[in-house]
Design a protein around this motif. Structure first.
Motif, PDB file in Angstrom:
ATOM      1  N   ARG A 108       0.790  -1.518   0.187  1.00 20.04           N
ATOM      2  CA  ARG A 108      -0.240  -0.355   0.198  1.00 20.04           C
ATOM      3  C   ARG A 108       0.691   0.882  -0.192  1.00 20.04           C
ATOM      4  O   ARG A 108       2.001   1.500   0.239  1.00 20.04           O
ATOM      5  CB  ARG A 108      -0.391   0.026   1.303  1.00 20.04           C
ATOM      6  CG  ARG A 108      -0.300   0.628   2.461  1.00 20.04           C
ATOM      7  CD  ARG A 108      -1.448   0.869   3.323  1.00 20.04           C
ATOM      8  NE  ARG A 108      -0.067   1.883   4.777  1.00 20.04           N
ATOM      9  CZ  ARG A 108       0.127   0.660   6.078  1.00 20.04           C
ATOM     10  NH1 ARG A 108      -0.633  -0.250   5.817  1.00 20.04           N
ATOM     11  NH2 ARG A 108       0.392   1.139   6.855  1.00 20.04           N
ATOM     12  N   THR A 126     -13.492   8.072   9.516  1.00 22.04           N
ATOM     13  CA  THR A 126     -13.048   7.247   9.990  1.00 22.04           C
ATOM     14  C   THR A 126     -12.399   7.226  10.733  1.00 22.04           C
ATOM     15  O   THR A 126     -10.595   7.502  10.510  1.00 22.04           O
ATOM     16  CB  THR A 126     -12.861   5.677   9.372  1.00 22.04           C
ATOM     17  OG1 THR A 126     -11.804   6.504   8.052  1.00 22.04           O
ATOM     18  CG2 THR A 126     -13.474   4.886   8.535  1.00 22.04           C
ATOM     19  N   ASP A 128     -10.192   6.257  13.966  1.00 23.32           N
ATOM     20  CA  ASP A 128      -9.070   5.516  14.262  1.00 23.32           C
ATOM     21  C   ASP A 128      -8.193   5.028  13.269  1.00 23.32           C
ATOM     22  O   ASP A 128      -7.331   5.037  13.092  1.00 23.32           O
ATOM     23  CB  ASP A 128     -10.009   4.516  15.371  1.00 23.32           C
ATOM     24  CG  ASP A 128     -10.634   5.156  16.530  1.00 23.32           C
ATOM     25  OD1 ASP A 128      -9.996   5.965  16.871  1.00 23.32           O
ATOM     26  OD2 ASP A 128     -11.892   4.193  16.900  1.00 23.32           O
ATOM     27  N   ALA A 129      -9.187   4.978  12.107  1.00 23.56           N
ATOM     28  CA  ALA A 129      -8.032   4.059  10.760  1.00 23.56           C
ATOM     29  C   ALA A 129      -7.482   5.463  10.321  1.00 23.56           C
ATOM     30  O   ALA A 129      -6.037   4.816  10.464  1.00 23.56           O
ATOM     31  CB  ALA A 129      -9.369   3.883   9.224  1.00 23.56           C
ATOM     32  N   VAL A 130      -7.706   6.989  10.333  1.00 29.36           N
ATOM     33  CA  VAL A 130      -6.928   7.546   9.601  1.00 29.36           C
ATOM     34  C   VAL A 130      -5.836   7.608  11.471  1.00 29.36           C
ATOM     35  O   VAL A 130      -4.207   7.589  10.669  1.00 29.36           O
ATOM     36  CB  VAL A 130      -7.230   8.609   9.194  1.00 29.36           C
ATOM     37  CG1 VAL A 130      -6.257   9.605   9.371  1.00 29.36           C
ATOM     38  CG2 VAL A 130      -8.349   9.237   8.866  1.00 29.36           C
ATOM     39  N   SER A 132      -4.229   5.961  13.607  1.00 28.76           N
ATOM     40  CA  SER A 132      -3.842   4.437  14.012  1.00 28.76           C
ATOM     41  C   SER A 132      -2.866   4.876  12.367  1.00 28.76           C
ATOM     42  O   SER A 132      -1.390   4.013  13.081  1.00 28.76           O
ATOM     43  CB  SER A 132      -5.042   2.866  13.916  1.00 28.76           C
ATOM     44  OG  SER A 132      -5.564   3.385  12.482  1.00 28.76           O
ATOM     45  N   ARG A 133      -3.471   4.686  11.062  1.00 28.53           N
ATOM     46  CA  ARG A 133      -2.518   4.582   9.943  1.00 28.53           C
ATOM     47  C   ARG A 133      -1.241   5.372   9.799  1.00 28.53           C
ATOM     48  O   ARG A 133      -0.266   4.984   9.791  1.00 28.53           O
ATOM     49  CB  ARG A 133      -2.825   4.817   8.674  1.00 28.53           C
ATOM     50  CG  ARG A 133      -2.306   4.366   7.726  1.00 28.53           C
ATOM     51  CD  ARG A 133      -2.795   4.394   5.700  1.00 28.53           C
ATOM     52  NE  ARG A 133      -1.735   4.318   5.292  1.00 28.53           N
ATOM     53  CZ  ARG A 133      -2.090   5.352   4.070  1.00 28.53           C
ATOM     54  NH1 ARG A 133      -3.128   5.437   3.651  1.00 28.53           N
ATOM     55  NH2 ARG A 133      -0.660   5.208   3.471  1.00 28.53           N
ATOM     56  N   SER A 165      -3.377  13.073  19.182  1.00 29.01           N
ATOM     57  CA  SER A 165      -2.592  12.228  19.144  1.00 29.01           C
ATOM     58  C   SER A 165      -1.545  11.957  19.115  1.00 29.01           C
ATOM     59  O   SER A 165      -0.939  13.058  19.488  1.00 29.01           O
ATOM     60  CB  SER A 165      -2.952  12.032  17.462  1.00 29.01           C
ATOM     61  OG  SER A 165      -1.990  12.757  16.751  1.00 29.01           O
TER      62      SER A 165
END
Length: 170
Positions: A108, A126, A128-130, A132-133, A165
């Motif tokens: 990716r 999203t 959490d997805a952003v 955490s990525r 964050s």
């Protein structure tokens, strides 16, 4: 030695200078004159970060045209490191750049370039997805926070969310 015991030119603990290439530097604000190489420095920070496998990078630029210029400059640097650049799409993450020479790879993209609006939209959908990525967010033209109206408020809200964050913020 000065009054605090340090010789001239040696930074004190409160006046020490953080290295932008050090992944341990979690918050960094750079203020340099126009044409002083901020874009090149941002590219070096991005490349150092992904070369150390420190996580994915989100480069936020106020204008899509500036984003296209950054993508063009970054593409060859990332290819040299064997890393991928995300596609220039209005929505979604993780789509490969159509100009990527190694389109058969399953890896990716490691770097995404987007506007504050696109990132804020992704954080709303999203969060959490952003969060955490991406382990590094680079905000170009952060002084635009002073703009009256929507863009300044959007950037202020975005910086507030990102500051809460664990990601590096430059």
């Amino acid at each position: 030695a000065g009054t605090d015991g340090n010789t001239a030119g040696e930074p004190t603990d409160s006046g020490s200078v953080a290295s932008p290439l050090d992944t341990g530097t979690s918050r960094l604000l750079m203020s340099v004159p126009t044409s002083a190489g901020k874009t090149l420095l941002a590219q070096l920070i991005i490349c150092a970060h992904v070369a150390q496998d420190a996580g994915d990078v989100c480069y936020v630029t106020p204008l899509r045209s500036l984003g296209r210029e950054m993508r063009q400059s970054l593409r060859s640097r990332l290819a040299y490191l064997g890393r991928r650049l995300g596609a220039d799409l209005p929505d979604g993450f993780g789509t490969l750049d159509v100009d990527d020479q190694d389109a058969d790879s399953d890896e990716r993209p490691r770097v995404e370039v987007m506007t504050p609006e696109r990132l804020m939209n992704a954080l709303r959908q999203t969060p959490d997805a952003v969060l955490s990525r991406f382990s590094l967010f680079i905000i170009d033209e952060a002084h635009m926070i002073a703009q009256r109206g929507g863009r300044g408020l959007l950037l202020e809200g975005l910086l507030t969310v990102l500051d809460a964050s664990d990601a590096r913020l430059v």
